[in-house]
Design an enzyme around this catalytic site. Structure first.
Site, PDB file in Angstrom:
ATOM      1  N   GLY A 266       4.258 -53.367  11.182  1.00  9.28           N
ATOM      2  CA  GLY A 266       5.022 -54.220  12.078  1.00  9.28           C
ATOM      3  C   GLY A 266       4.208 -54.748  13.244  1.00  9.28           C
ATOM      4  O   GLY A 266       2.993 -54.943  13.163  1.00  9.28           O
ATOM      5  N   LEU A 292       8.262 -54.932   4.456  1.00 11.82           N
ATOM      6  CA  LEU A 292       7.294 -55.355   5.463  1.00 11.82           C
ATOM      7  C   LEU A 292       6.070 -54.450   5.484  1.00 11.82           C
ATOM      8  O   LEU A 292       6.180 -53.230   5.644  1.00 11.82           O
ATOM      9  CB  LEU A 292       7.951 -55.375   6.844  1.00 11.82           C
ATOM     10  CG  LEU A 292       7.070 -55.815   8.013  1.00 11.82           C
ATOM     11  CD1 LEU A 292       6.628 -57.257   7.829  1.00 11.82           C
ATOM     12  CD2 LEU A 292       7.798 -55.617   9.337  1.00 11.82           C
ATOM     13  N   ASP A 293       4.894 -55.059   5.309  1.00 14.62           N
ATOM     14  CA  ASP A 293       3.601 -54.368   5.380  1.00 14.62           C
ATOM     15  C   ASP A 293       3.489 -53.220   4.385  1.00 14.62           C
ATOM     16  O   ASP A 293       2.785 -52.232   4.636  1.00 14.62           O
ATOM     17  CB  ASP A 293       3.347 -53.858   6.809  1.00 14.62           C
ATOM     18  CG  ASP A 293       3.174 -54.985   7.808  1.00 14.62           C
ATOM     19  OD1 ASP A 293       2.766 -56.080   7.390  1.00 14.62           O
ATOM     20  OD2 ASP A 293       3.464 -54.772   9.005  1.00 14.62           O
ATOM     21  N   GLU A 294       4.162 -53.342   3.236  1.00 14.91           N
ATOM     22  CA  GLU A 294       4.101 -52.287   2.228  1.00 14.91           C
ATOM     23  C   GLU A 294       3.640 -52.799   0.870  1.00 14.91           C
ATOM     24  O   GLU A 294       3.749 -52.098  -0.131  1.00 14.91           O
ATOM     25  CB  GLU A 294       5.469 -51.602   2.091  1.00 14.91           C
ATOM     26  CG  GLU A 294       5.880 -50.798   3.313  1.00 14.91           C
ATOM     27  CD  GLU A 294       7.142 -49.971   3.074  1.00 14.91           C
ATOM     28  OE1 GLU A 294       7.546 -49.820   1.904  1.00 14.91           O
ATOM     29  OE2 GLU A 294       7.706 -49.476   4.066  1.00 14.91           O
TER      30      GLU A 294
END
Length: 349
Positions: A266, A292-294
């Site tokens: 994040g 998100l961001d995975e």
């Protein structure tokens, strides 16, 4: 996990051919293969390659033990996943008809393999997708990998990629740049892009623009612009919606995150790293997913930090890491070296 490599004499392509029907300078290429593991896969594919007059110059193999962790790796039937990147070349002229027959032969061969997905990439840039039960699908007829760049205020990743592309060190064509940070025509970035004939599009993402309207505008720009193979979020500080991600082909959006994932997801990863007093800072390039961001990680870079470093010190270190990680990630993608297995990537370096 098992890794093994098979290599033999390198063939040097001496001649090339150019024709008017999308085949240009074809003398070598690669096949990236993913399927359920079974006996004789390397032999089967090698026979097809050599039977069509090509020399196998390398075969890098990896078996992902998906039976041990089917949830994380996305196994459909519990079988291990076989992955291989074949490199091939030939020294004589190759005709368009020979290339078409080669593609059909490979497609017929891989169709007998369970859960097979493969990508065929020639040195001319011709990119063909081969899947079970389907005819060869042309992804790109010829030329470099086409890229669309999105960014916000920070420009270091953009300028790095443009410089690498300009000098021929990264085999991409930048089709356009989209930014939610306004830059007047006199701005150095705008002047550079104008000189390179790369369109620049400004999209406002302020609250006044309305929720979702900026993404619709981005989508409209992408839709009416020349088709790109990869969208690169080069420090684009907005989250794309699930509908936008589903609109794009799978694994066709690459993001550079200014933190060492899976830690510090994040916003404000520099400050998160500073607050936690970590001793290593880094950057992560990954495919974009709805989480998100995975998304599956393509490349990471790290550097040492100390208790005496400020947030600014961390940012300066990280920005250099971000440029290198994103460049290498794009290189892996453009050179047909990336296979995604569930949440993991296999990178044939």
């Amino acid at each position: 996990m098992i890794s093994r490599s098979i290599r033999r004499g390198t063939a040097t392509a001496i001649k090339s051919v150019s024709s008017g029907i999308s085949f240009r300078n074809i003398s070598s290429g690669s096949l990236l293969l993913r399927c359920a593991d079974s006996l004789g896969i390397v032999s089967t594919v090698s026979d097809v390659v050599t039977g069509n007059g090509w020399n196998v110059t390398s075969a890098d193999v990896h078996v992902e033990r998906t039976k041990l962790n089917p949830v994380a790796t996305g196994s459909l039937d519990g079988a291990d996943t076989f992955l291989c990147r074949f490199s091939f070349a030939r020294e004589d002229n190759v005709s368009p008809k020979e290339v078409e027959l080669f593609e059909k032969s490979l497609c017929s061969s891989v169709s007998s393999l369970r859960e097979c997905r493969s990508d065929l990439l020639f040195d001319s840039g011709r990119h063909v997708s081969l899947s079970c039960g389907r005819s060869p699908s042309i992804v790109r007829h010829f030329g470099k990998c086409r890229v669309g760049l999105l960014l916000s205020k920070r420009e270091h990743c953009l300028t790095h990629l443009l410089d690498r592309a300009r000098w021929g060190d990264l085999d991409i064509d930048v089709s356009y740049v989209i930014s939610n940070a306004y830059r007047p025509p006199s701005h150095p970035i705008r002047r550079y892009l104008d000189d390179a004939n790369i369109p620049y599009h400004y999209v406002s993402t302020s609250e006044d623009s309305g929720e979702g309207s900026w993404e619709k505008e981005v989508r409209d720009i992408v839709a009416r612009s020349p088709t790109v193979d990869v969208l690169v979020l080069a420090r684009f500080m907005r989250v794309l919606s699930p509908s936008f991600l589903k609109w794009r082909p799978l694994d066709s959006i690459v993001n550079i995150h200014h933190g060492l994932l899976p830690s510090f997801k994040g916003a404000n990863p520099y400050r998160q790293a500073y607050n936690e007093g970590v001793k290593l800072v880094g950057a992560t390039a990954h495919f974009v997913t709805e989480d998100l961001d995975e998304g599956p990680i393509l490349e990471q870079a790290v550097d040492v930090t100390t208790h005496g470093d400020t947030i600014r010190d961390i940012r300066i270190r990280s920005e250099a890491l971000e440029c290198g990680a994103l460049e290498r990630a794009l290189r892996f993608v453009t050179e047909n070296r990336v296979a995604v297995v569930g949440r993991r990537t296999v990178i044939f370096r």
